[in-house]
Scaffold this active site. Structure first.
Site, PDB file in Angstrom:
ATOM      1  N   PRO A  10     -10.945  -7.209 -11.534  1.00  0.00           N
ATOM      2  CA  PRO A  10     -10.023  -6.619 -12.433  1.00  0.00           C
ATOM      3  C   PRO A  10      -8.715  -6.886 -11.659  1.00  0.00           C
ATOM      4  O   PRO A  10      -8.238  -6.559 -10.798  1.00  0.00           O
ATOM      5  CB  PRO A  10     -10.218  -5.152 -12.392  1.00  0.00           C
ATOM      6  CG  PRO A  10     -11.891  -5.438 -12.200  1.00  0.00           C
ATOM      7  CD  PRO A  10     -12.014  -6.529 -11.270  1.00  0.00           C
ATOM      8  N   ASN A  11      -7.629  -7.141 -12.547  1.00  0.00           N
ATOM      9  CA  ASN A  11      -6.084  -7.050 -12.396  1.00  0.00           C
ATOM     10  C   ASN A  11      -5.486  -7.982 -11.556  1.00  0.00           C
ATOM     11  O   ASN A  11      -4.386  -8.126 -11.461  1.00  0.00           O
ATOM     12  CB  ASN A  11      -5.755  -5.590 -11.696  1.00  0.00           C
ATOM     13  CG  ASN A  11      -5.954  -4.581 -12.805  1.00  0.00           C
ATOM     14  OD1 ASN A  11      -5.423  -4.466 -13.980  1.00  0.00           O
ATOM     15  ND2 ASN A  11      -6.743  -3.490 -12.169  1.00  0.00           N
ATOM     16  N   ARG A  18       3.282  -8.186 -10.120  1.00  0.00           N
ATOM     17  CA  ARG A  18       3.630  -6.700  -9.807  1.00  0.00           C
ATOM     18  C   ARG A  18       3.116  -6.544  -8.242  1.00  0.00           C
ATOM     19  O   ARG A  18       2.517  -7.216  -7.778  1.00  0.00           O
ATOM     20  CB  ARG A  18       2.408  -5.862 -10.720  1.00  0.00           C
ATOM     21  CG  ARG A  18       2.531  -6.023 -12.179  1.00  0.00           C
ATOM     22  CD  ARG A  18       3.831  -5.662 -12.686  1.00  0.00           C
ATOM     23  NE  ARG A  18       3.680  -4.074 -12.809  1.00  0.00           N
ATOM     24  CZ  ARG A  18       3.139  -3.508 -13.916  1.00  0.00           C
ATOM     25  NH1 ARG A  18       2.476  -4.225 -14.832  1.00  0.00           N
ATOM     26  NH2 ARG A  18       3.091  -2.067 -13.978  1.00  0.00           N
ATOM     27  N   TYR A  23       0.576  -7.455  -2.491  1.00  0.00           N
ATOM     28  CA  TYR A  23      -0.188  -8.653  -2.824  1.00  0.00           C
ATOM     29  C   TYR A  23       0.616 -10.077  -2.794  1.00  0.00           C
ATOM     30  O   TYR A  23      -0.038 -10.981  -2.992  1.00  0.00           O
ATOM     31  CB  TYR A  23      -0.738  -8.610  -4.108  1.00  0.00           C
ATOM     32  CG  TYR A  23      -1.627  -7.381  -4.367  1.00  0.00           C
ATOM     33  CD1 TYR A  23      -2.750  -7.383  -3.395  1.00  0.00           C
ATOM     34  CD2 TYR A  23      -1.153  -6.169  -5.072  1.00  0.00           C
ATOM     35  CE1 TYR A  23      -3.489  -5.948  -3.857  1.00  0.00           C
ATOM     36  CE2 TYR A  23      -2.079  -4.968  -5.126  1.00  0.00           C
ATOM     37  CZ  TYR A  23      -3.307  -4.972  -4.559  1.00  0.00           C
ATOM     38  OH  TYR A  23      -4.005  -3.795  -4.640  1.00  0.00           O
ATOM     39  N   ASN A  74     -13.412 -11.773  -4.517  1.00  0.00           N
ATOM     40  CA  ASN A  74     -12.617 -10.820  -4.444  1.00  0.00           C
ATOM     41  C   ASN A  74     -12.969  -9.839  -5.678  1.00  0.00           C
ATOM     42  O   ASN A  74     -12.144  -9.875  -6.698  1.00  0.00           O
ATOM     43  CB  ASN A  74     -11.218 -11.166  -4.545  1.00  0.00           C
ATOM     44  CG  ASN A  74     -10.304  -9.891  -4.446  1.00  0.00           C
ATOM     45  OD1 ASN A  74     -10.671  -8.887  -4.305  1.00  0.00           O
ATOM     46  ND2 ASN A  74      -8.933 -10.346  -3.911  1.00  0.00           N
ATOM     47  N   ALA A  77     -11.014  -3.791  -7.259  1.00  0.00           N
ATOM     48  CA  ALA A  77     -11.393  -2.320  -7.485  1.00  0.00           C
ATOM     49  C   ALA A  77     -12.709  -2.141  -7.404  1.00  0.00           C
ATOM     50  O   ALA A  77     -13.274  -1.109  -7.045  1.00  0.00           O
ATOM     51  CB  ALA A  77     -10.420  -1.575  -8.424  1.00  0.00           C
ATOM     52  N   ASP A  87     -25.894  -5.057  -6.776  1.00  0.00           N
ATOM     53  CA  ASP A  87     -27.283  -5.668  -6.958  1.00  0.00           C
ATOM     54  C   ASP A  87     -27.192  -7.182  -7.417  1.00  0.00           C
ATOM     55  O   ASP A  87     -28.217  -7.667  -7.101  1.00  0.00           O
ATOM     56  CB  ASP A  87     -27.915  -4.706  -8.051  1.00  0.00           C
ATOM     57  CG  ASP A  87     -28.083  -3.410  -7.546  1.00  0.00           C
ATOM     58  OD1 ASP A  87     -28.355  -3.270  -6.223  1.00  0.00           O
ATOM     59  OD2 ASP A  87     -28.487  -2.457  -8.236  1.00  0.00           O
ATOM     60  N   GLU A  98     -16.993 -11.711   0.960  1.00  0.00           N
ATOM     61  CA  GLU A  98     -16.013 -10.764   0.312  1.00  0.00           C
ATOM     62  C   GLU A  98     -14.680 -11.041   0.831  1.00  0.00           C
ATOM     63  O   GLU A  98     -14.364 -11.081   2.154  1.00  0.00           O
ATOM     64  CB  GLU A  98     -16.542  -9.268   0.653  1.00  0.00           C
ATOM     65  CG  GLU A  98     -15.615  -8.337   0.242  1.00  0.00           C
ATOM     66  CD  GLU A  98     -16.245  -7.000   0.673  1.00  0.00           C
ATOM     67  OE1 GLU A  98     -17.273  -6.777   1.234  1.00  0.00           O
ATOM     68  OE2 GLU A  98     -15.152  -6.161   0.636  1.00  0.00           O
ATOM     69  N   HIS A 100     -10.333  -9.945   0.450  1.00  0.00           N
ATOM     70  CA  HIS A 100      -9.234  -9.392   0.157  1.00  0.00           C
ATOM     71  C   HIS A 100      -7.904  -9.790   0.295  1.00  0.00           C
ATOM     72  O   HIS A 100      -7.847 -10.131   1.730  1.00  0.00           O
ATOM     73  CB  HIS A 100      -9.571  -7.634   0.551  1.00  0.00           C
ATOM     74  CG  HIS A 100     -10.647  -7.057   0.043  1.00  0.00           C
ATOM     75  ND1 HIS A 100     -10.773  -6.714  -1.360  1.00  0.00           N
ATOM     76  CD2 HIS A 100     -11.932  -6.723   0.803  1.00  0.00           C
ATOM     77  CE1 HIS A 100     -12.193  -6.343  -1.384  1.00  0.00           C
ATOM     78  NE2 HIS A 100     -12.790  -6.237  -0.219  1.00  0.00           N
ATOM     79  N   ILE A 101      -6.904  -9.724  -0.192  1.00  0.00           N
ATOM     80  CA  ILE A 101      -5.682 -10.327  -0.222  1.00  0.00           C
ATOM     81  C   ILE A 101      -5.198  -9.239   0.960  1.00  0.00           C
ATOM     82  O   ILE A 101      -4.589  -9.710   1.896  1.00  0.00           O
ATOM     83  CB  ILE A 101      -4.628 -10.583  -1.408  1.00  0.00           C
ATOM     84  CG1 ILE A 101      -5.375 -11.481  -2.145  1.00  0.00           C
ATOM     85  CG2 ILE A 101      -3.303 -10.772  -1.191  1.00  0.00           C
ATOM     86  CD1 ILE A 101      -4.924 -11.320  -3.656  1.00  0.00           C
ATOM     87  N   SER A 102      -4.921  -8.153   0.523  1.00  0.00           N
ATOM     88  CA  SER A 102      -4.544  -7.092   1.410  1.00  0.00           C
ATOM     89  C   SER A 102      -5.367  -6.421   2.509  1.00  0.00           C
ATOM     90  O   SER A 102      -6.654  -6.704   2.444  1.00  0.00           O
ATOM     91  CB  SER A 102      -4.049  -5.655   0.762  1.00  0.00           C
ATOM     92  OG  SER A 102      -4.945  -5.192  -0.045  1.00  0.00           O
ATOM     93  N   ARG A 107      -4.904   0.494   4.406  1.00  0.00           N
ATOM     94  CA  ARG A 107      -4.431   1.384   3.088  1.00  0.00           C
ATOM     95  C   ARG A 107      -4.995   2.812   2.964  1.00  0.00           C
ATOM     96  O   ARG A 107      -5.547   3.223   3.764  1.00  0.00           O
ATOM     97  CB  ARG A 107      -4.441   0.347   1.948  1.00  0.00           C
ATOM     98  CG  ARG A 107      -3.929  -0.874   2.105  1.00  0.00           C
ATOM     99  CD  ARG A 107      -3.956  -1.916   0.921  1.00  0.00           C
ATOM    100  NE  ARG A 107      -3.662  -1.335  -0.287  1.00  0.00           N
ATOM    101  CZ  ARG A 107      -3.909  -1.550  -1.514  1.00  0.00           C
ATOM    102  NH1 ARG A 107      -4.690  -2.849  -1.440  1.00  0.00           N
ATOM    103  NH2 ARG A 107      -3.463  -1.055  -2.381  1.00  0.00           N
TER     104      ARG A 107
HETATM  105  O1  CA2 Z   1      -6.322  -7.006  -1.565  1.00  0.00           O
HETATM  106  C1  CA2 Z   1      -7.158  -7.182  -2.454  1.00  0.00           C
HETATM  107  O2  CA2 Z   1      -7.270  -8.365  -2.499  1.00  0.00           O
HETATM  108  C2  CA2 Z   1      -7.775  -5.887  -3.131  1.00  0.00           C
HETATM  109  O3  CA2 Z   1      -9.077  -6.752  -3.606  1.00  0.00           O
HETATM  110  C3  CA2 Z   1      -7.067  -6.047  -4.514  1.00  0.00           C
HETATM  111  C4  CA2 Z   1      -7.252  -4.977  -5.421  1.00  0.00           C
HETATM  112  C5  CA2 Z   1      -7.778  -3.509  -4.626  1.00  0.00           C
HETATM  113  O4  CA2 Z   1      -8.199  -2.478  -5.458  1.00  0.00           O
HETATM  114  C6  CA2 Z   1      -8.339  -3.925  -3.267  1.00  0.00           C
HETATM  115  O5  CA2 Z   1      -8.329  -2.500  -2.545  1.00  0.00           O
HETATM  116  C7  CA2 Z   1      -7.762  -4.827  -2.618  1.00  0.00           C
HETATM  117  C8  CA2 Z   1      -6.572  -4.318  -6.349  1.00  0.00           C
HETATM  118  C9  CA2 Z   1      -6.169  -5.833  -7.346  1.00  0.00           C
HETATM  119  C10 CA2 Z   1      -4.946  -5.289  -8.270  1.00  0.00           C
HETATM  120  O6  CA2 Z   1      -4.372  -6.570  -8.663  1.00  0.00           O
HETATM  121  C11 CA2 Z   1      -2.811  -6.420  -8.919  1.00  0.00           C
HETATM  122  C12 CA2 Z   1      -2.363  -7.573  -8.779  1.00  0.00           C
HETATM  123  C13 CA2 Z   1      -1.136  -7.496  -8.863  1.00  0.00           C
HETATM  124  C14 CA2 Z   1      -0.159  -6.394  -9.229  1.00  0.00           C
HETATM  125  C15 CA2 Z   1      -0.970  -5.201  -9.191  1.00  0.00           C
HETATM  126  C16 CA2 Z   1      -2.350  -5.153  -8.858  1.00  0.00           C
END
Ligand code: CA2
Length: 144
Positions: A10-11, A18, A23, A74, A77, A87, A98, A100-102, A107
């Site tokens: 998601p997102n 954003r 990110y 990835n 959330a 599962d 797995e 994650h970008i950040s 965090r």
């Molecule tokens: O760092 C990552 O890749 C995360 O998986 C990104 C998730 C966050 O919940 C994880 O803790 C770490 C959130 C993705 C939200 O994506 C956005 C992209 C652009 C602007 C805002 C949110």
């Protein structure tokens, strides 16, 4: 040719639009192109997907069971909440990364306890969008 599924939760479709301080400014479409280019050099195919819906991600994991040599995911959330994704991933017998970008560990506490890590062979975090390229390279080795 081995196919690697790259699944995004998601997102992540908003990448580059954003919160660039967390990110970066690379878009998900840029990342898809990088993955495809990297995979091309390695003789791999990429099936790149993003969904804002948990069930759709689960369906993609089921599809991967039929045609993927490995999964890079990835889950965004859903990493921290989805036993259903955990599962589904457990039923995939190939290598799973797995990603994650950040650096989630730097965090807030809500980002520290991944459910998905319990089934991932490897976990990558904090390399920015470049992590996807590294993950494709690592997956080439893991699926040999
Ligand atoms: O760092 C990552 O890749 C995360 O998986 C990104 C998730 C966050 O919940 C994880 O803790 C770490 C959130 C993705 C939200 O994506 C956005 C992209 C652009 C602007 C805002 C949110």
């Amino acid at each position: 040719m081995r196919t690697i599924f790259v699944l995004n939760g998601p997102n992540l479709n908003l990448l580059g639009e954003r919160e660039p301080e967390i990110y970066g400014s690379t878009t998900l479409d840029d990342i898809r192109r990088w993955c495809e280019a990297e995979a091309g050099e390695l003789g791999l195919a990429i099936d790149f997907r993003q969904s804002n819906f948990e069930g759709e991600i689960i369906e993609s994991i089921h599809a991967a069971r039929k045609s993927a040599a490995g999964i890079i995911i990835n889950p965004a959330a859903l990493t921290f909440t989805s036993i259903a994704i955990l599962d589904a991933l457990k039923t995939f017998s190939g290598p799973k990364i797995e990603l994650h970008i950040s650096n989630v560990h730097q965090r807030e506490e809500i980002y520290h306890k991944s459910l998905v890590s319990r089934t991932a062979h490897a976990v990558m975090a904090g390399f920015g969008a470049y992590g996807y390229r590294l993950a494709v390279r690592a997956m080439a080795e893991m699926t040999k």
